[in-house]
Scaffold this motif. Structure first.
Motif, mmCIF file in Angstrom:
data_model
loop_
_atom_site.group_PDB
_atom_site.id
_atom_site.type_symbol
_atom_site.label_atom_id
_atom_site.label_comp_id
_atom_site.label_asym_id
_atom_site.label_seq_id
_atom_site.Cartn_x
_atom_site.Cartn_y
_atom_site.Cartn_z
ATOM 1 N N ILE A 1 21.784 -51.912 54.607
ATOM 2 C CA ILE A 1 22.896 -51.170 55.235
ATOM 3 C C ILE A 1 24.072 -52.139 55.395
ATOM 4 C CG2 ILE A 1 23.584 -49.799 57.251
ATOM 5 C CD1 ILE A 1 20.426 -49.617 57.767
ATOM 6 N N ALA B 1 19.169 -40.299 64.906
ATOM 7 C CA ALA B 1 19.708 -39.866 66.201
ATOM 8 C C ALA B 1 18.578 -39.316 67.059
ATOM 9 C CB ALA B 1 20.792 -38.825 66.003
ATOM 10 N N LYS C 1 12.737 -43.663 51.192
ATOM 11 C CA LYS C 1 13.906 -43.072 50.535
ATOM 12 C C LYS C 1 14.864 -44.137 50.009
ATOM 13 C CE LYS C 1 16.022 -40.311 53.319
ATOM 14 N NZ LYS C 1 16.606 -39.232 54.115
HETATM 15 P P1 ADP Z 1 18.829 -39.228 56.893
HETATM 16 O O1 ADP Z 1 18.118 -37.976 57.191
HETATM 17 O O2 ADP Z 1 20.068 -39.069 56.156
HETATM 18 O O3 ADP Z 1 17.959 -40.290 56.440
HETATM 19 P P2 ADP Z 1 18.884 -40.811 59.254
HETATM 20 O O4 ADP Z 1 19.520 -40.581 60.600
HETATM 21 O O5 ADP Z 1 17.435 -40.997 59.254
HETATM 22 O O6 ADP Z 1 19.373 -39.677 58.324
HETATM 23 O O7 ADP Z 1 19.594 -42.104 58.654
HETATM 24 C C1 ADP Z 1 20.976 -42.262 58.749
HETATM 25 C C2 ADP Z 1 21.487 -43.177 57.713
HETATM 26 O O8 ADP Z 1 21.028 -44.501 57.919
HETATM 27 C C3 ADP Z 1 21.010 -42.890 56.350
HETATM 28 O O9 ADP Z 1 21.802 -41.930 55.725
HETATM 29 C C4 ADP Z 1 21.142 -44.218 55.640
HETATM 30 O O10 ADP Z 1 22.425 -44.414 55.195
HETATM 31 C C5 ADP Z 1 20.855 -45.193 56.704
HETATM 32 N N1 ADP Z 1 19.473 -45.669 56.682
HETATM 33 C C6 ADP Z 1 18.452 -45.305 57.484
HETATM 34 N N2 ADP Z 1 17.308 -45.963 57.164
HETATM 35 C C7 ADP Z 1 17.631 -46.797 56.155
HETATM 36 C C8 ADP Z 1 16.879 -47.766 55.391
HETATM 37 N N3 ADP Z 1 15.584 -47.993 55.642
HETATM 38 N N4 ADP Z 1 17.537 -48.445 54.423
HETATM 39 C C9 ADP Z 1 18.846 -48.209 54.188
HETATM 40 N N5 ADP Z 1 19.603 -47.319 54.876
HETATM 41 C C10 ADP Z 1 18.997 -46.617 55.839
#
Ligand code: ADP
Length: 608
Positions: A527, A556, A497
């Motif tokens: 991030i 989470a 994503k």
């Molecule tokens: P979502 O279903 O929104 O992906 P997650 O709990 O899996 O929720 O992730 C929380 C947040 O962590 C994401 O909204 C994103 O901002 C950040 N995040 C997670 N994985 C990545 C990644 N591989 N690269 C960049 N940001 C990430």
């Protein structure tokens, strides 16, 4: 002299006083007895000599010889002198010498003048003590009148030497003196010996008391003297016993208090009435970013170096009442400060409590975020559902193809809502431990590869490259495969994503002692450092990722799943360059030897 030291004591002065009086009395008594016995002996000596002299003069033989002429008289005088061991002299009525047992000896001429001779010439026996012409020899002088039928013929003078008597008396005197001296020396020896014995016992006691004063509470008086000193020693030992028990009790109480202060998470400071830090526990030192050594005996203001904390104490000082304040002492630390004045017999002071509310505050923030997030997440699909339903009712019902489209879109929204609710429910079930794990020893690849394969089409659609490196010889891990697949799916899904087309995604698994570590890395958007600690929170989504969709629950859930397996999950990221998500899984049969912690990654602390 050391042994005379007790003389300074009142009691010993009295003892020595009595002892001196006794000595003097003994000396006087001895002197009196000597003089008295000398007088008696002298009197007896004189009396016997007078009798001997008188007995010699009443014999007829003497008168006959006297009358027979000087030669006969001289013979008689010699005879008497030998018999009585004295010098014998016969004198005429006029005082002239008729015969002498020691003729020609000095002082003979003076005899006629002596009082006792004059008394004898007048008819009565007389005596006197005389000194010889050499001034040293003493005599007992007796003069007896000589009569013939009532007519005085002259006098007979006897000089008895006193040398023998005086020698005897001198010897007696010396003997008495020696005995007295002996008694005095013996008594001195006894009194001083006893005094030394008591002094020694006192010195021993003093030494023990000094040792106790210096903190050696095991010191005791071992040899107990008799009498009062013994009673005192026993009392001292009892006192030391009691003191030792008390000190032990105190030490125990203090160590308990120290332990409490040491382990408690709240900070505690005790201030003097002028605000000097008298006690600070480790928690307080940690919260105030100082050390015990730096804070002790400093003023509170200097120790805390924060005017808001110091102000709470100033307020308490002014009001005399407990004062409280919640203070953000640093951007990452939030504390509650309570200052309570206290009054003791010895003085007054202040008790300062510092409670770390950072965690509590964080939880509050998370809860608020959770509520606002959930409302936000619900609002969008609900609003679009509402809009779709309204459009459907208003117009689209008459247009069946449009109505179908709307219904399809409504279904999508409801699905999204359902998924979110399901994820939420699952998260809460995992959090509360209601989901039992079906743990089995399996190869890590068995859990990882199905998830990879499921997502491969998405990778291809996103024009990214996916490299997977999961060696087949990794040790078996004890996991619930379905749950771990869920975690891998979630991490890979995020990587896809948040990685633009052309980016690379890499999944590796390595053996790390008693753990297997899995890393999912990407070359995506990364991030921000401020967001990194929060991404494992429920509903947390970085602002930039909102457009991409997702519930913010995936990480989470992953965190809770990994923690339930006894592993850890954390992330590293450089904004704009990519992210790395790590998690560990326990090996089914841990290796003997050093524990897992020793082999755990040391590069970054787990953030979960
Ligand atoms: P979502 O279903 O929104 O992906 P997650 O709990 O899996 O929720 O992730 C929380 C947040 O962590 C994401 O909204 C994103 O901002 C950040 N995040 C997670 N994985 C990545 C990644 N591989 N690269 C960049 N940001 C990430």
């Amino acid at each position: 002299m050391r042994i005379l030291r007790p003389l300074s004591r009142l009691r010993w002065r009295a003892v020595y006083g009595v002892w001196l009086v006794l000595l003097v009395t003994m000396a006087l008594a001895a002197l009196y007895l000597v003089l008295r016995s000398e007088a008696v002996q002298r009197a007896r000596f004189e009396q016997s000599r007078v009798h001997q002299a008188e007995a010699a003069t009443v014999s007829d033989r003497l008168i006959q010889r006297w009358m027979a002429g000087p030669a006969a008289l001289q013979q008689e005088v010699h005879y008497l002198a030998t018999l009585l061991d004295a010098r014998v002299t016969a004198l005429t009525v006029q005082g002239q010498v008729l015969a002498d047992s020691q003729p020609g000896a000095p002082a003979q001429s003076e005899l006629g003048l002596s009082t006792e001779v004059r008394a004898a010439l007048t008819g009565s026996t007389a005596t006197a003590t005389r000194t010889g012409p050499d001034g040293r020899e003493h005599f007992f002088s007796v003069a007896v009148p000589i009569n013939r039928a009532g007519t005085p013929l002259g006098a007979l003078h006897f000089a008895f030497p006193l040398q023998e008597l005086e020698t005897g008396l001198r010897q007696t005197r010396s003997l008495v003196f020696l005995v007295c001296l002996g008694v005095a020396l013996l008594s001195i020896w006894l009194v001083l010996g006893y005094a030394e014995m008591e002094a020694r016992a006192l010195r021993r006691m003093t030494r023990v008391i000094e040792r106790i004063t210096e903190g050696d509470l095991d010191a005791r008086i071992l040899s107990l003297a008799p009498g009062e000193l013994g009673v005192l020693a026993r009392a001292l030992n009892r006192m030391a016993d009691k003191l030792q028990i008390q000190m032990k009790k105190r030490a125990r109480a203090k160590s308990r208090l120290d332990t409490v202060l040491h382990v408690m998470t709240d900070g505690v400071l005790i201030l003097s009435k002028t605000g000097e830090v008298k006690l600070i526990n480790p928690a307080a030192a940690r919260l105030l970013h100082t050390t015990e050594a730096r804070a002790l005996d400093r003023s509170f203001v200097q120790a805390v170096r924060d005017h808001r904390v110091a102000e709470v104490w100033t307020r308490c000082q002014e009001s005399g009442e407990e004062e409280t304040a919640a203070i953000e002492i640093s951007p990452t630390q939030f504390v509650r400060v309570v200052v309570t004045p206290y009054f003791k017999r010895v003085g007054r002071g202040y008790l300062v409590m510092i409670q770390d509310l950072t965690q509590l505050r964080r939880l509050q923030t998370i809860r608020q975020d959770f509520i606002s997030n959930i409302s936000h997440e619900l609002r969008t699909p609900l609003a679009s559902l509402r809009a779709l339903a309204e459009t459907l009712r208003d117009s689209a019902l008459d247009d069946p193809p449009a109505a179908h489209r709307f219904l399809d879109r409504m279904e999508v929204e409801v699905d999204a809502l359902t998924q979110m609710v399901e994820e939420l429910l699952e998260l809460s079930r995992i959090e509360s431990g209601q989901v039992p794990l079906r743990l089995n020893p399996i190869l890590p690849s068995a859990a990882i590869l199905p998830a990879v394969e499921r997502l491969r089409p998405q990778v291809e659609r996103g024009q990214q490259t996916l490299t997977v490196d999961v060696p087949a010889d990794l040790p078996l891990v004890l996991i619930d495969a379905e749950r771990i697949q869920q975690v891998v799916t979630n991490l890979l899904h995020n990587a896809i994503k948040f990685t633009p087309p052309g980016g690379a995604i890499r999944l590796t698994a390595t053996s790390q002692g008693n753990l297997v570590q899995v890393v999912v890395e990407d070359t995506g958007i990364g991030i921000a450092p401020a967001e990194l600690p929060r991404i494992f929170e429920r509903f947390y989504k970085a602002d930039r990722s909102r457009a991409v969709g997702g519930t913010g629950l995936g990480l989470a859930i992953s965190k809770h799943v990994i923690q339930a397996h006894g592993g850890t999950i954390w992330a590293e990221s450089v904004e704009g360059e990519g992210s790395r998500f790590y998690f560990t899984l326990p090996v089914a049969e841990p290796l003997p030897g050093p524990d897992a912690a020793a082999t755990a990654p040391a590069t970054s602390a787990p953030r979960a």
